[in-house]
Design a protein around this motif. Structure first.
Motif, PDB file in Angstrom:
ATOM      1  N   LYS A  29      22.775  21.298 -21.643  1.00  0.00           N
ATOM      2  CA  LYS A  29      21.456  22.148 -21.996  1.00  0.00           C
ATOM      3  C   LYS A  29      21.467  23.438 -21.013  1.00  0.00           C
ATOM      4  CE  LYS A  29      19.382  18.292 -24.311  1.00  0.00           C
ATOM      5  NZ  LYS A  29      18.436  17.636 -24.294  1.00  0.00           N
ATOM      6  N   LEU A  30      21.980  23.356 -20.034  1.00  0.00           N
ATOM      7  CA  LEU A  30      21.809  24.391 -18.825  1.00  0.00           C
ATOM      8  C   LEU A  30      22.869  25.425 -18.556  1.00  0.00           C
ATOM      9  CD1 LEU A  30      19.886  22.519 -16.149  1.00  0.00           C
ATOM     10  CD2 LEU A  30      18.917  23.782 -17.859  1.00  0.00           C
ATOM     11  N   PRO A  59      21.276  28.732 -22.888  1.00  0.00           N
ATOM     12  CA  PRO A  59      21.601  29.320 -21.595  1.00  0.00           C
ATOM     13  C   PRO A  59      22.273  30.585 -21.532  1.00  0.00           C
ATOM     14  CG  PRO A  59      23.189  27.239 -22.161  1.00  0.00           C
ATOM     15  CD  PRO A  59      21.905  27.534 -23.232  1.00  0.00           C
ATOM     16  N   SER A  99      16.864  18.868 -16.407  1.00  0.00           N
ATOM     17  CA  SER A  99      17.270  18.339 -17.793  1.00  0.00           C
ATOM     18  C   SER A  99      18.344  17.297 -17.103  1.00  0.00           C
ATOM     19  CB  SER A  99      17.804  19.282 -18.493  1.00  0.00           C
ATOM     20  OG  SER A  99      18.637  18.636 -19.311  1.00  0.00           O
ATOM     21  N   ALA A 126      23.992  26.864 -13.534  1.00  0.00           N
ATOM     22  CA  ALA A 126      23.327  26.396 -13.759  1.00  0.00           C
ATOM     23  C   ALA A 126      21.726  26.728 -13.421  1.00  0.00           C
ATOM     24  CB  ALA A 126      23.390  24.789 -13.221  1.00  0.00           C
ATOM     25  N   ILE A 148      15.962  28.969 -19.567  1.00  0.00           N
ATOM     26  CA  ILE A 148      15.278  27.954 -20.475  1.00  0.00           C
ATOM     27  C   ILE A 148      13.793  27.739 -20.083  1.00  0.00           C
ATOM     28  CG2 ILE A 148      15.132  25.385 -21.067  1.00  0.00           C
ATOM     29  CD1 ILE A 148      17.743  27.236 -22.275  1.00  0.00           C
ATOM     30  N   ASP A 149      13.486  27.738 -18.759  1.00  0.00           N
ATOM     31  CA  ASP A 149      12.060  27.549 -18.091  1.00  0.00           C
ATOM     32  C   ASP A 149      11.408  28.657 -18.728  1.00  0.00           C
ATOM     33  OD1 ASP A 149      10.254  26.058 -16.658  1.00  0.00           O
ATOM     34  OD2 ASP A 149      10.447  27.866 -15.289  1.00  0.00           O
ATOM     35  N   GLY A 169      20.872  29.165 -16.107  1.00  0.00           N
ATOM     36  CA  GLY A 169      20.318  28.493 -17.176  1.00  0.00           C
ATOM     37  C   GLY A 169      18.749  27.678 -16.909  1.00  0.00           C
ATOM     38  N   TYR A 170      18.872  27.268 -15.695  1.00  0.00           N
ATOM     39  CA  TYR A 170      17.486  26.569 -15.745  1.00  0.00           C
ATOM     40  C   TYR A 170      16.411  27.664 -15.850  1.00  0.00           C
ATOM     41  CZ  TYR A 170      13.610  23.980 -13.570  1.00  0.00           C
ATOM     42  OH  TYR A 170      12.466  23.600 -13.293  1.00  0.00           O
TER      43      TYR A 170
END
Length: 141
Positions: A8-9, A78, A3, A64, A71-72, A67-68
């Motif tokens: 968002k993360l 997150p 992103s 981060a 979300i993935d 969070g990635y």
């Protein structure tokens, strides 16, 4: 795809947002960047980013990565993380306003929601800080 909007993360927001971008991520590593700017919460009276700011930047780099991954895997938001321990922190020099930090995070063992990470921060190829941390990452609701 990573992103472009780091918010968002990770759950952190201004005035303590300490990452600009997640550059790379894989199963057990990540690379982030952050440009040190005037007005940052962790800038000291001499216009240097403090050691506490470096620790927070490394922790947010791990956030981060988490969070990635969340979300993935389909999470809507997150996860929230907390620093449980900082170990072997070394600061060789504090960065100044205008420096771009590149931080690599390596994920170690994970037990009962606690993740061991190793972080190393560089400016123009020079290692300026490194540490190990234990981070508790709360599960998403």
């Amino acid at each position: 795809m990573i992103s472009e909007d780091i918010t968002k993360l990770i759950p952190q927001r201004d005035p303590i947002l300490m990452i600009d971008k997640l550059i790379e991520v894989d199963d057990d590593a990540a690379l982030t960047c952050f440009s040190v700017r005037a007005g940052n919460y962790f800038i000291d009276e001499d216009r240097w980013l403090s050691e506490t700011g470096l620790i927070e930047h490394i922790a947010q780099s791990a956030s981060a990565w988490a969070g990635y991954k969340a979300i993935d895997a389909g999470a809507g938001t997150p996860p929230v993380g907390y620093i449980g321990e900082v170990k072997n922190f070394r600061c060789y020099r504090c960065p100044e306003i205008g420096d771009e930090l590149l931080t690599s995070i390596t994920i170690g063992s994970k037990i009962a929601g606690i993740t061991l990470i190793t972080g190393e921060t560089r400016v123009s190829g020079e290692i300026i800080a490194g540490t190990q941390m234990k981070i508790f990452i709360s599960p998403n609701p």
